[in-house]
Scaffold this active site. Structure first.
Site, short mmCIF file in Angstrom:
data_model
loop_
_atom_site.label_atom_id
_atom_site.label_comp_id
_atom_site.label_asym_id
_atom_site.label_seq_id
_atom_site.Cartn_x
_atom_site.Cartn_y
_atom_site.Cartn_z
N SER A 88 -8.20 -5.28 8.35
CA SER A 88 -9.43 -4.95 9.08
C SER A 88 -10.61 -5.76 8.55
O SER A 88 -11.41 -6.30 9.32
CB SER A 88 -9.73 -3.45 9.03
N HIS A 118 -1.41 -0.41 8.74
CA HIS A 118 -2.75 -0.36 8.13
C HIS A 118 -3.32 1.05 8.34
O HIS A 118 -2.68 2.03 7.97
CB HIS A 118 -3.59 -1.48 8.75
N HIS A 120 2.14 -0.95 -0.69
CA HIS A 120 0.87 -1.66 -0.50
C HIS A 120 1.09 -3.14 -0.72
O HIS A 120 1.91 -3.54 -1.54
CB HIS A 120 -0.22 -1.15 -1.46
N ARG A 124 -7.63 5.89 -4.68
CA ARG A 124 -8.20 6.63 -3.55
C ARG A 124 -7.34 7.84 -3.23
O ARG A 124 -7.82 8.91 -2.84
CB ARG A 124 -8.32 5.71 -2.32
N ASP A 152 -3.68 6.58 2.50
CA ASP A 152 -3.37 7.33 3.71
C ASP A 152 -2.38 8.47 3.47
O ASP A 152 -2.18 9.31 4.34
CB ASP A 152 -2.81 6.37 4.77
N1 HAX Z 1 8.97 2.60 3.30
C1 HAX Z 1 10.07 1.85 3.55
N2 HAX Z 1 10.14 0.53 3.35
C2 HAX Z 1 9.05 -0.07 2.84
C3 HAX Z 1 7.89 0.63 2.51
C4 HAX Z 1 7.86 2.02 2.77
N3 HAX Z 1 6.77 2.76 2.56
N4 HAX Z 1 7.00 -0.24 2.02
C5 HAX Z 1 7.57 -1.45 2.02
N5 HAX Z 1 8.82 -1.35 2.53
C6 HAX Z 1 9.76 -2.44 2.78
C7 HAX Z 1 9.13 -3.47 3.69
O1 HAX Z 1 9.21 -3.05 5.05
C8 HAX Z 1 9.95 -4.70 3.37
O2 HAX Z 1 11.20 -4.55 4.01
P1 HAX Z 1 11.97 -5.84 4.62
O3 HAX Z 1 12.13 -6.78 3.47
O4 HAX Z 1 13.24 -5.25 5.12
O5 HAX Z 1 11.08 -6.38 5.68
C9 HAX Z 1 10.18 -4.56 1.87
O6 HAX Z 1 10.03 -3.15 1.58
C10 HAX Z 1 9.23 -5.34 1.01
O7 HAX Z 1 7.91 -4.98 1.35
P2 HAX Z 1 6.72 -5.11 0.29
O8 HAX Z 1 6.63 -6.54 -0.10
O9 HAX Z 1 6.89 -4.11 -0.80
O10 HAX Z 1 5.47 -4.64 1.13
P3 HAX Z 1 4.53 -5.50 2.09
O11 HAX Z 1 3.45 -6.11 1.28
O12 HAX Z 1 5.33 -6.40 2.95
O13 HAX Z 1 3.97 -4.36 3.05
C11 HAX Z 1 2.98 -2.30 3.61
C12 HAX Z 1 2.98 -3.46 2.64
C13 HAX Z 1 1.78 -1.41 3.32
C14 HAX Z 1 2.85 -2.84 5.03
C15 HAX Z 1 4.29 -1.51 3.45
O14 HAX Z 1 4.38 -1.01 2.14
C16 HAX Z 1 4.46 -0.37 4.45
O15 HAX Z 1 4.94 -0.61 5.55
N6 HAX Z 1 4.06 0.89 4.07
C17 HAX Z 1 4.11 2.01 5.00
C18 HAX Z 1 2.94 1.98 5.96
C19 HAX Z 1 1.64 2.29 5.24
O16 HAX Z 1 1.53 3.24 4.49
N7 HAX Z 1 0.60 1.49 5.50
C20 HAX Z 1 -0.73 1.69 4.93
C21 HAX Z 1 -1.03 0.72 3.79
C22 HAX Z 1 -2.39 0.90 3.19
C23 HAX Z 1 -3.45 0.63 4.18
O17 HAX Z 1 -3.67 -0.46 4.65
N8 HAX Z 1 -4.12 1.67 4.60
O18 HAX Z 1 -4.95 1.61 5.62
#
Ligand code: HAX
Length: 437
Positions: A241, A271, A318, A327, A373
């Site tokens: 964002s 996000h 994250h 947070r 979150d």
């Molecule tokens: N549950 C299951 N799998 C997860 C996971 C979770 N909570 N978090 C990461 N992974 C997976 C990823 O999908 C990725 O899988 P693939 O290799 O199969 O694609 C793998 O673990 C490696 O990911 P990473 O390098 O640890 O994490 P990224 O930096 O790629 O992604 C995310 C970060 C926040 C997008 C991710 O942890 C996620 O999807 N979390 C759940 C959604 C979430 O809570 N989002 C909010 C984040 C904070 C924010 O911005 N708030 O507004």
């Protein structure tokens, strides 16, 4: 010139001179190197943009102008009888680098109240929207509708000097932030309370007035809003964002257009929408298990079931953080004081004790810990804000403060159009071939 604008001007003038000198002297120094896996991997970690208002450390979490969340809760001004800081103080800090006085934040509360009148045309637009449109989409539409009042857009059309850009950005940022609680509470009451709207109370601080217009006047909820608005405001510049607002703003789009862009990024489930997803996921779990008091073993089984379906556990993981999000911990601390017996809050805490080990054991997740979150929805529900699809709007109201404060800095610095270089996979292959020959 008002007191915040005056102070901002004195601060940025010094910074602009410093930056000119450092770019002249050290502009060709290499600050980072980029690997191919970063180019394909969401540009993680590449140090490539300026963001003054906050900085994120993977282990320690966010610092706003050098202050951790724990320090902000201690040092930022509070109003009499409150237990949490006023986000007005955080905005002042982000704009100036200085902790404001009680008088400064009282002035800012009044200033935002003075600027808070929303044009009737914005309500007409909102009233025309079907309730089936997600509140976050309605919020973004409302921000775009507010754009008719952009001081920058009007002055630019008339022809203005580059040296004045910062000043009109300041006006737009202040007006926009002042109006968002009214706009978002209007969306809330329209969608969930049959348009039974509540008039603003300009005698209240920004967060308390937001709580009031939502229809939640419990003093503890006002404090929750002060905390919520403070901790969600900024998370350095690279998050989707913030980066979107900065990128859109770099085209000289005004504050409203830039913020609307950022809100569409916040609306994504990876996000800001994660706060809605967390509560929906907890409700699905409660229904699946048939209890609002599941054991940790039951939660663990449900988490494994979620993962086996290829679904992420919302609220965990994250892109930068590698420890529990401060947070999250600040909200946990609030909940321990105010609602420690609540079933949903206890589920959040038991998930916290269960999920990291499971995610960690998968071997691929870089951060198994909760993010911001994971906690917010359960406390909001406790105080009666039960509509999960409104939660990201509340996040957006707060996020506006951080990204618009930075947009003022962008204009003050005269930041140019952002335009990184992209590559095709053919070009990458050629690069590898040439490098390895
Ligand atoms: N549950 C299951 N799998 C997860 C996971 C979770 N909570 N978090 C990461 N992974 C997976 C990823 O999908 C990725 O899988 P693939 O290799 O199969 O694609 C793998 O673990 C490696 O990911 P990473 O390098 O640890 O994490 P990224 O930096 O790629 O992604 C995310 C970060 C926040 C997008 C991710 O942890 C996620 O999807 N979390 C759940 C959604 C979430 O809570 N989002 C909010 C984040 C904070 C924010 O911005 N708030 O507004």
């Amino acid at each position: 010139m008002d007191r915040l604008k005056q102070l901002f001007k004195s601060k940025y003038s010094v910074s602009v001179d410093e930056i000119k000198a450092l770019v002249k002297e050290s502009g060709s120094m290499v600050i980072d190197q980029v690997q191919i896996d970063q180019v394909y991997g969401g540009m993680r970690g590449i140090q490539s943009m300026i963001w003054e208002t906050s900085s994120l450390d993977a282990k320690e979490g966010i610092r706003f102008r050098g202050y951790s969340i724990a320090e902000l809760r201690e040092k930022l001004p509070q109003i009499h009888g409150a237990t949490e800081p006023l986000p007005e103080g955080l905005f002042w800090l982000m704009m100036t680098g200085e902790i404001p006085t009680d008088d400064d934040v009282a002035w800012l509360s009044q200033e935002w109240a003075r600027r808070a009148e929303v044009p009737a045309s914005v309500f007409t637009v909102l009233d025309s929207l079907s309730p089936s449109i997600h509140p976050m989409t309605q919020f973004t539409i409302a921000i775009l509708a507010l754009q008719t009042d952009s001081v920058f857009a009007r002055r630019y059309e008339q022809g203005m000097s580059k040296s004045d850009y910062w000043e009109v950005m300041y006006e737009d940022a202040m007006n926009c932030i002042a109006r968002l609680p009214r706009v978002s509470s209007y969306i809330y009451r329209k969608n969930f309370y049959n348009s039974d709207h509540i008039a603003p109370d300009p005698s209240l601080d920004w967060s308390a007035n937001f709580a009031h217009m939502l229809g939640k006047d419990d003093p503890a909820f006002r404090d929750l809003m002060r905390l919520y608005m403070t901790i969600h405001a900024d998370h350095e510049g690279g998050n989707a964002s913030a980066h979107t607002v900065h990128l859109v703003g770099s085209t000289l789009s005004d504050a409203y257009l830039s913020l609307a862009g950022g809100m569409t990024a916040l609306a994504g489930p990876l996000h800001g929408l994660a706060n809605q997803e967390v509560m929906d996921w907890i409700y699905d779990m409660v229904e699946d298990l048939g209890t609002r008091r599941p054991s940790k073993e039951q939660i663990a089984e449900y988490v494994k079931k979620t993962l086996s379906q290829g679904i992420v556990v919302p609220g965990y993981g994250h892109a930068v953080l590698r420890s529990p999000d401060p947070r999250f911990l600040a909200q946990k601390d609030f909940a321990e004081k105010h609602c420690k017996e609540d079933d949903l809050v206890n589920i959040v805490w038991n998930v916290f004790e269960t999920v990291p080990e499971i995610l960690g054991s998968m071997g691929k997740i870089k951060n198994p810990w909760p993010n911001v979150d994971a906690h917010s929805g359960a406390i909001l529900e406790y105080y009666g804000v039960k509509e999960h699809n409104f939660y990201t709007v509340m996040f957006g109201v707060s996020r506006a403060m951080g990204v618009l404060a930075q947009l003022c800095w962008d204009r003050a610095y005269g930041m140019p159009l952002e335009r990184p270089k992209s590559l095709t996979t053919e070009e990458i292959k050629l690069f590898i071939k040439n490098s390895t020959n």
